[in-house]
Design a protein around this motif. Structure first.
Motif, PDB file in Angstrom:
ATOM      1  N   ALA A  31       0.755  -1.074   0.131  1.00 58.47           N
ATOM      2  CA  ALA A  31       0.092   0.103   0.142  1.00 58.47           C
ATOM      3  C   ALA A  31       0.865   1.271   0.037  1.00 58.47           C
ATOM      4  CB  ALA A  31      -0.939  -0.011   1.169  1.00 58.47           C
ATOM      5  N   TRP A  32       2.024   1.142   0.545  1.00 60.28           N
ATOM      6  CA  TRP A  32       2.803   2.301   0.680  1.00 60.28           C
ATOM      7  C   TRP A  32       4.405   2.042   0.069  1.00 60.28           C
ATOM      8  CZ3 TRP A  32       1.230   7.065   2.272  1.00 60.28           C
ATOM      9  CH2 TRP A  32      -0.238   6.924   2.914  1.00 60.28           C
ATOM     10  N   VAL A  33       5.011   2.857  -0.199  1.00 58.97           N
ATOM     11  CA  VAL A  33       6.558   3.025  -0.666  1.00 58.97           C
ATOM     12  C   VAL A  33       7.296   3.560   0.303  1.00 58.97           C
ATOM     13  CG1 VAL A  33       8.029   3.747  -2.536  1.00 58.97           C
ATOM     14  CG2 VAL A  33       5.594   3.096  -3.376  1.00 58.97           C
ATOM     15  N   ARG A  34       8.178   2.908   0.830  1.00 55.73           N
ATOM     16  CA  ARG A  34       8.754   3.702   1.847  1.00 55.73           C
ATOM     17  C   ARG A  34      10.183   3.516   1.444  1.00 55.73           C
ATOM     18  NH1 ARG A  34       5.199   0.644   3.883  1.00 55.73           N
ATOM     19  NH2 ARG A  34       4.141   0.707   5.806  1.00 55.73           N
ATOM     20  N   LEU A  35      10.819   4.905   1.788  1.00 59.33           N
ATOM     21  CA  LEU A  35      12.252   5.445   1.185  1.00 59.33           C
ATOM     22  C   LEU A  35      12.942   6.054   2.414  1.00 59.33           C
ATOM     23  CD1 LEU A  35      11.393   6.996  -2.044  1.00 59.33           C
ATOM     24  CD2 LEU A  35      12.243   5.010  -1.838  1.00 59.33           C
ATOM     25  N   ALA A  43       7.154   7.925   3.489  1.00 60.67           N
ATOM     26  CA  ALA A  43       6.506   7.097   2.739  1.00 60.67           C
ATOM     27  C   ALA A  43       5.239   7.807   1.873  1.00 60.67           C
ATOM     28  CB  ALA A  43       5.760   5.940   3.500  1.00 60.67           C
ATOM     29  N   PHE A  44       5.070   7.244   0.544  1.00 63.08           N
ATOM     30  CA  PHE A  44       3.939   7.810  -0.195  1.00 63.08           C
ATOM     31  C   PHE A  44       3.186   6.670  -0.643  1.00 63.08           C
ATOM     32  CE2 PHE A  44       7.854   7.463  -2.639  1.00 63.08           C
ATOM     33  CZ  PHE A  44       7.474   6.795  -3.901  1.00 63.08           C
ATOM     34  N   PRO A  45       2.077   6.949  -1.160  1.00 68.43           N
ATOM     35  CA  PRO A  45       1.140   5.849  -1.427  1.00 68.43           C
ATOM     36  C   PRO A  45       1.616   4.865  -2.642  1.00 68.43           C
ATOM     37  CG  PRO A  45      -0.200   8.027  -1.015  1.00 68.43           C
ATOM     38  CD  PRO A  45       1.257   8.106  -0.958  1.00 68.43           C
ATOM     39  N   ASN A  46       1.568   3.916  -2.818  1.00 70.75           N
ATOM     40  CA  ASN A  46       1.928   3.220  -3.806  1.00 70.75           C
ATOM     41  C   ASN A  46       0.612   2.897  -4.834  1.00 70.75           C
ATOM     42  OD1 ASN A  46       3.351   1.573  -5.508  1.00 70.75           O
ATOM     43  ND2 ASN A  46       3.078  -0.439  -4.421  1.00 70.75           N
ATOM     44  N   THR A  47       0.455   4.115  -5.623  1.00 72.27           N
ATOM     45  CA  THR A  47      -0.798   4.013  -6.610  1.00 72.27           C
ATOM     46  C   THR A  47      -0.880   3.162  -7.793  1.00 72.27           C
ATOM     47  OG1 THR A  47       0.169   5.789  -8.016  1.00 72.27           O
ATOM     48  CG2 THR A  47      -0.701   6.754  -6.062  1.00 72.27           C
TER      49      THR A  47
END
Length: 191
Positions: A31-35, A43-47
């Motif tokens: 659901a999220w991309v973690r950097l 993190a930002f949404p994994n659209t």
């Protein structure tokens, strides 16, 4: 640059790429991309748009040989911009961010990757399908014209690079402005 044997299928090479970079199964279902940027984690949404773009992006790492460090991501961002992201809005945006980072600390590498991209193709033009992963790395490199040295950069290549560099820097500046405003507001409150 990492190298994947030409005889490997894209599926096998991608699996090795995932393992070498600690990417599990690629994170397509997350659901999220973690950097992490040094000590700063976000993190930002994994659209759906990002997932669509990153499926190609991961295979592009395999066939181009660009690494996943800061320079490699800037290179592949510039290469994907130059070779065209078609209707993948997420790819255009994420690649412009990556390209602008590279312009600050590795501009020659970004330029070389961009010039290479102007004379090669990428996978974004075709439909995604699992059958794509059955093709060999070597066959895909040939299909995308990555199996040969690109010609010398032309004036058109240089002008396109200048234009896309301005676009990348402008996007980063426009994105940073709201962050600076928040930082200023917080700072003004405490002073």
């Amino acid at each position: 640059m990492p190298h994947y044997d030409a005889a490997l299928t894209l599926r096998d090479a991608r699996g090795r790429y995932f393992a070498a970079n600690g990417l599990g199964e690629g994170g397509y279902q997350d659901a999220w991309v973690r950097l992490a940027l040094g000590p700063v984690r976000f993190a930002f949404p994994n659209t759906a748009g990002r997932v669509r773009a990153v499926r190609y992006h991961d295979l592009h790492h395999v066939v181009t040989g660009y690494a996943t460090d800061w320079t490699g991501e800037a290179e592949i961002g510039a290469w994907e911009i130059a070779s065209g992201c078609r209707d993948l809005l997420a790819a255009w945006v994420l690649n412009l961010y990556a390209m602008q980072i590279g312009l600050w600390f590795s501009p020659r590498a970004v330029w070389r990757a961009f010039a290479r991209g102007r004379h090669t193709r990428n996978l974004c033009a075709g439909p995604w399908g699992e059958a794509l992963l059955d093709e060999s790395v070597g066959a895909m490199r040939r299909r995308l014209a990555l199996d040969r040295e690109p010609p010398s950069a032309s004036l058109s290549d240089q002008l396109h690079f200048a234009g896309w560099s301005v676009a990348a820097l402008a996007l980063a500046a426009a994105s940073a402005a709201p962050l600076w405003l928040v930082a200023w507001a917080i700072g003004a409150h405490f002073w």
